[in-house]
Enzyme design. Structure first.
Site, mmCIF file in Angstrom:
data_model
loop_
_atom_site.group_PDB
_atom_site.id
_atom_site.type_symbol
_atom_site.label_atom_id
_atom_site.label_comp_id
_atom_site.label_asym_id
_atom_site.label_seq_id
_atom_site.Cartn_x
_atom_site.Cartn_y
_atom_site.Cartn_z
ATOM 1 N N ARG A 153 11.729 -2.545 10.957
ATOM 2 C CA ARG A 153 10.558 -1.993 11.638
ATOM 3 C C ARG A 153 10.213 -2.831 12.869
ATOM 4 O O ARG A 153 10.206 -4.059 12.798
ATOM 5 C CB ARG A 153 9.366 -1.969 10.665
ATOM 6 C CG ARG A 153 8.951 -0.569 10.296
ATOM 7 C CD ARG A 153 7.868 -0.569 9.267
ATOM 8 N NE ARG A 153 6.614 -1.124 9.763
ATOM 9 C CZ ARG A 153 5.467 -1.011 9.119
ATOM 10 N NH1 ARG A 153 5.420 -0.366 7.967
ATOM 11 N NH2 ARG A 153 4.377 -1.546 9.608
ATOM 12 N N ARG A 173 -9.749 1.431 8.792
ATOM 13 C CA ARG A 173 -9.429 0.017 9.018
ATOM 14 C C ARG A 173 -10.470 -0.694 9.865
ATOM 15 O O ARG A 173 -10.344 -1.897 10.110
ATOM 16 C CB ARG A 173 -8.112 -0.101 9.761
ATOM 17 C CG ARG A 173 -6.946 -0.139 8.825
ATOM 18 C CD ARG A 173 -5.696 -0.431 9.595
ATOM 19 N NE ARG A 173 -4.632 0.185 8.851
ATOM 20 C CZ ARG A 173 -3.405 -0.303 8.740
ATOM 21 N NH1 ARG A 173 -3.051 -1.353 9.372
ATOM 22 N NH2 ARG A 173 -2.527 0.305 8.001
ATOM 23 N N ARG A 178 11.382 -7.267 4.717
ATOM 24 C CA ARG A 178 11.449 -5.864 5.130
ATOM 25 C C ARG A 178 12.071 -5.751 6.522
ATOM 26 O O ARG A 178 12.788 -4.803 6.818
ATOM 27 C CB ARG A 178 10.040 -5.250 5.118
ATOM 28 C CG ARG A 178 10.042 -3.773 5.450
ATOM 29 C CD ARG A 178 8.708 -3.123 5.189
ATOM 30 N NE ARG A 178 7.745 -3.418 6.218
ATOM 31 C CZ ARG A 178 6.462 -3.069 6.161
ATOM 32 N NH1 ARG A 178 5.981 -2.457 5.098
ATOM 33 N NH2 ARG A 178 5.638 -3.354 7.143
ATOM 34 N N LYS A 214 0.823 -1.222 0.000
ATOM 35 C CA LYS A 214 0.000 0.000 0.000
ATOM 36 C C LYS A 214 0.853 1.267 0.000
ATOM 37 O O LYS A 214 0.615 2.174 -0.787
ATOM 38 C CB LYS A 214 -0.921 0.037 1.239
ATOM 39 C CG LYS A 214 -1.933 -1.094 1.300
ATOM 40 C CD LYS A 214 -2.876 -0.915 2.480
ATOM 41 C CE LYS A 214 -2.183 -0.982 3.834
ATOM 42 N NZ LYS A 214 -1.704 -2.327 4.202
ATOM 43 N N ARG A 267 -0.794 -9.162 13.013
ATOM 44 C CA ARG A 267 -1.305 -8.085 12.148
ATOM 45 C C ARG A 267 -2.175 -8.646 11.031
ATOM 46 O O ARG A 267 -3.167 -8.046 10.638
ATOM 47 C CB ARG A 267 -0.139 -7.281 11.571
ATOM 48 C CG ARG A 267 0.405 -6.264 12.586
ATOM 49 C CD ARG A 267 1.834 -5.869 12.291
ATOM 50 N NE ARG A 267 2.029 -5.276 10.999
ATOM 51 C CZ ARG A 267 3.184 -5.334 10.320
ATOM 52 N NH1 ARG A 267 4.227 -5.969 10.816
ATOM 53 N NH2 ARG A 267 3.279 -4.760 9.151
HETATM 54 P P1 ADP Z 1 0.886 -2.388 7.907
HETATM 55 O O1 ADP Z 1 -0.337 -2.176 7.118
HETATM 56 O O2 ADP Z 1 2.050 -2.825 7.066
HETATM 57 O O3 ADP Z 1 0.669 -3.271 9.097
HETATM 58 P P2 ADP Z 1 0.999 0.430 8.709
HETATM 59 O O4 ADP Z 1 2.276 1.163 8.590
HETATM 60 O O5 ADP Z 1 -0.095 0.841 7.800
HETATM 61 O O6 ADP Z 1 1.412 -1.078 8.537
HETATM 62 O O7 ADP Z 1 0.464 0.497 10.224
HETATM 63 C C1 ADP Z 1 1.286 0.140 11.298
HETATM 64 C C2 ADP Z 1 0.489 0.097 12.591
HETATM 65 O O8 ADP Z 1 -0.084 1.390 12.856
HETATM 66 C C3 ADP Z 1 -0.711 -0.860 12.603
HETATM 67 O O9 ADP Z 1 -0.350 -2.187 12.883
HETATM 68 C C4 ADP Z 1 -1.556 -0.216 13.716
HETATM 69 O O10 ADP Z 1 -1.071 -0.509 14.995
HETATM 70 C C5 ADP Z 1 -1.362 1.273 13.471
HETATM 71 N N1 ADP Z 1 -2.402 1.801 12.567
HETATM 72 C C6 ADP Z 1 -2.213 2.295 11.313
HETATM 73 N N2 ADP Z 1 -3.376 2.697 10.779
HETATM 74 C C7 ADP Z 1 -4.342 2.451 11.701
HETATM 75 C C8 ADP Z 1 -5.747 2.626 11.749
HETATM 76 N N3 ADP Z 1 -6.416 3.150 10.720
HETATM 77 N N4 ADP Z 1 -6.402 2.255 12.880
HETATM 78 C C9 ADP Z 1 -5.752 1.763 13.914
HETATM 79 N N5 ADP Z 1 -4.428 1.539 13.940
HETATM 80 C C10 ADP Z 1 -3.716 1.885 12.850
#
Ligand code: ADP
Length: 186
Positions: free
Chosen positions: A128, A83, A122, A8, A139
């Site tokens: 990360r 989400r 990654r 994404k 996740r």
């Molecule tokens: P990925 O989709 O690769 O898991 P992101 O960088 O998009 O990683 O998000 C990392 C973390 O940030 C998520 O696992 C969550 O803890 C938090 N996060 C991101 N976006 C949201 C959201 N819309 N609602 C709740 N938590 C979020």
């Protein structure tokens, strides 16, 4: 939309550049707050490190503030938001208020084993904190439970555009632009 590791963030930047709009990544904003040690970062880190979602109330407030910034006045791309079903409703309220509307909801479709493989890779290059095997697995579960139902919601609204996320980055970008009916700049 798409599970963690779907690509994404990578694709969001290409799309946002094409349209001259900001790519707003909730994950990136959280990570920036974590590294700056802000109160928001301290709170969010607890959830992120465990692979859980940050509570809706915190996330919603953050997105609301971000789309209020001047650079988002003429449109924006959201990466990683909404989400949860509650976030969908909140976003509806926000964009109703600002006079925007959703043009499309893009979903990257990827195989589960492939995304886990990418995230483990990654982990080695970017390091990360949430890219350890247990957290990666968690996740994926959280995505399946809380986020995948949103696909149906947006499908019913006629906004869903599904694109195969497997293959080279360039190939996926091309598929996305084709699906969105735009001509990429060379
Ligand atoms: P990925 O989709 O690769 O898991 P992101 O960088 O998009 O990683 O998000 C990392 C973390 O940030 C998520 O696992 C969550 O803890 C938090 N996060 C991101 N976006 C949201 C959201 N819309 N609602 C709740 N938590 C979020």
């Amino acid at each position: 939309m798409g599970p963690p590791g779907a690509g994404k963030g990578t694709q969001a930047r290409f799309i946002a550049d094409h349209f001259g709009i900001p790519a707003i990544s909730t994950g990136d904003i959280f990570r920036a707050n974590v590294s700056e040690g802000t109160p928001l970062g301290v709170e969010a880190k607890r959830y992120m490190d465990a692979g859980e979602y940050v509570p809706d109330e915190i996330t919603n407030r953050m997105v609301r503030n971000r789309i209020d910034e001047p650079d988002a006045a003429h449109g924006f791309l959201l990466d990683g938001y909404p989400r949860t079903v509650a976030q969908v409703e909140e976003l509806d309220g926000m964009i109703n208020f600002t006079g925007h509307q959703l043009d499309a909801v893009l979903c990257l479709v990827v195989d589960k084993d492939e995304v886990v493989k990418r995230l483990l890779q990654r982990a080695q290059t970017e390091g990360r904190a949430d890219d350890t095997e247990d957290v990666i697995r968690r996740r994926q579960e959280v995505y399946l439970e809380q986020t995948s139902p949103l696909i149906e919601v947006y499908k019913e609204r006629g906004l869903l555009v599904e694109v195969d996320g497997l293959g080279d980055v360039d190939e996926v970008t091309k598929r996305i632009f084709d699906a969105l009916d735009v001509v990429p700049e060379s």
